[in-house]
Design a protein around this motif. Sequence first.
Motif, PDB file in Angstrom:
ATOM      1  N   PHE A 155       0.686  -1.295   0.098  1.00 31.53           N
ATOM      2  CA  PHE A 155      -0.180   0.102  -0.073  1.00 31.53           C
ATOM      3  C   PHE A 155       0.931   1.258  -0.093  1.00 31.53           C
ATOM      4  O   PHE A 155       0.320   2.366  -0.464  1.00 31.53           O
ATOM      5  N   ALA A 156       2.162   1.391   0.503  1.00 26.14           N
ATOM      6  CA  ALA A 156       2.883   2.303   0.500  1.00 26.14           C
ATOM      7  C   ALA A 156       3.006   3.271  -0.945  1.00 26.14           C
ATOM      8  O   ALA A 156       2.950   4.418  -0.612  1.00 26.14           O
ATOM      9  N   PRO A 157       3.293   2.714  -1.901  1.00 25.08           N
ATOM     10  CA  PRO A 157       3.224   3.520  -3.163  1.00 25.08           C
ATOM     11  C   PRO A 157       2.005   4.377  -3.434  1.00 25.08           C
ATOM     12  O   PRO A 157       2.083   5.505  -3.950  1.00 25.08           O
ATOM     13  N   PHE A 158       0.754   3.676  -3.147  1.00 26.55           N
ATOM     14  CA  PHE A 158      -0.383   4.407  -3.496  1.00 26.55           C
ATOM     15  C   PHE A 158      -0.951   5.402  -2.511  1.00 26.55           C
ATOM     16  O   PHE A 158      -1.592   6.192  -2.475  1.00 26.55           O
ATOM     17  N   LEU A 159      -0.573   4.969  -0.963  1.00 18.28           N
ATOM     18  CA  LEU A 159      -1.317   5.581   0.216  1.00 18.28           C
ATOM     19  C   LEU A 159      -0.770   7.054   0.220  1.00 18.28           C
ATOM     20  O   LEU A 159      -1.633   8.001   0.662  1.00 18.28           O
TER      21      LEU A 159
END
Length: 537
Positions: A155-159
């Motif tokens: 989820f890091a790249p989008f959050l």
Amino acid sequence: LNPSINQSNQSIVQLFKVQSVYISKQASKEANKQASRLLNMISIIKNQLPDWPEWAMNLLVVMTGLLIVTYFVSSFLTPADDEDDDDVKTITNNNNNSKQLHKDFNIFRRKYLTVYLIVMLADWMQGTHMYTLYLSYNVNISALFLTGFLSGAIFAPFLGSFVDKFGRKRSCIIYCLLEIVINILEHFHHFPTLLFGRVLGGISTNLLFSAFESWMTTQHRHLGFPESWLQKTYSQMSIGNGTMAILAGIIAQLLEDSFGHIGPFQGAVALTVLALFLITFGWDENYGEASKGEHTSSSLYSQFKEGWKATLNDSKIWRIGLTQAMSEGAMYTFVFMWVPTLLHMDPPGGVPTGCVFSALMMAITMGGMMFPVVNGVVRKLMHKVHLGDSVSSELTASLIYALASGCMAIPALCLATVSGAGTSDDASQLCFQKILVAFVVVEFSVGLFNPVAGTLRSKYVPDNLQGGILNIFRLPLNAVVVAGTYATDVLPTYQVYMIVSACFMGAAVLQATMIFGSEVGGVGTGMVGKQIKSKKE
């Protein structure tokens, strides 16, 4: 007459001698009484203290004394909001009211730190007892932890783009709601439910380390405060984080004693509700936008694309990301290792982990206290050699990482030595003492590099893309953590410490390239510079 006078003088002298002996005896009796009372008090205190080994009690006493000394030293040597800085002079001259500016800044800092410390206290209370809770449930603990790491990486790249697009305050509110749900899910002895909680935990961890900091730095600039004052906020965050960790261990233990293994998680729910209330009614909203209102016209995809574009095109941004991935990844690997390392050394009386944990957290607090002093010394040295202070934070960070690397080399060398056959007990004991000191110093360096890392992020990462880029930074960080965790299972302990030392040294070298390569990659720097300039105008 002379014989009478001599006899009288002798009588007076004899009287004085008798009185002196009497007074001396009385003083001796009083001193013995006082000494006896002191010994009785010490005995009473010792009886009330936990039955910890002598080395652990000595460590705790020494660290407590050093913490008190560090507080007074840092209070005496820390400059008052860096009033000699050019940006401070410019802003205060424009406002014509330096006292009011300081007052407004202190109000803003207290508002942010109050929420930050409550949230970190709740987070520490969970972290210290999550393993024991899952152990009591008799579930696959490694699968749960691995799920949390994978969720964070996915989820890091989008959050981060979500944080910038929909607002940092809203993202902090979502974090609080997620944490409340997660801690409620921990009540259920049901593996799929716990697994779902770890998925949510990966999301909330990304929000914790991006949304709050993004809100603070952007709001700091919106209110027109000097850039150099950010360092003081980051320093207070580091001090508070260590203090909350110490406090969390005590509170969580009391809650566990009263309500069982789930007690600390119930306490975390109450704290998170309090933080949610303070954020909702006390914070203003801000967004990832270069100009006011831009967040309403930009799409989530454009925020995501611009964050990656800025990171890949600006060497300073990706160097900051890699530097902090290596340093924080090495730190997390150390966190996994220090307990089994000390247990393997088998010190006399065993290892009271709670006592050692408190001592290490004191070291982090001391590092946060000393950061303004250390950074000030580096700036003065750079002025003396006519280098200016524009890259003082970069040099400070490089020196701190080098110190941490040296500390981690000590257990690598010691463990490699004692792992051979025929090691004497005295050699093992000396090795244990060296390793313990190295652990304390590396945690002190963690307290130092937390604020300097935050300062460098605020310096190079553009305000309008901060949430997205900070989450992009977590991709290599998660990779280093997973690799370090895997290494602890397949490699000898001393080799893992060598890798940790190498990671810290790699961070020091990469950070040093930013001292001498100030002209490389100006995209992020230029954007930040323009933003700061516009705020001053």
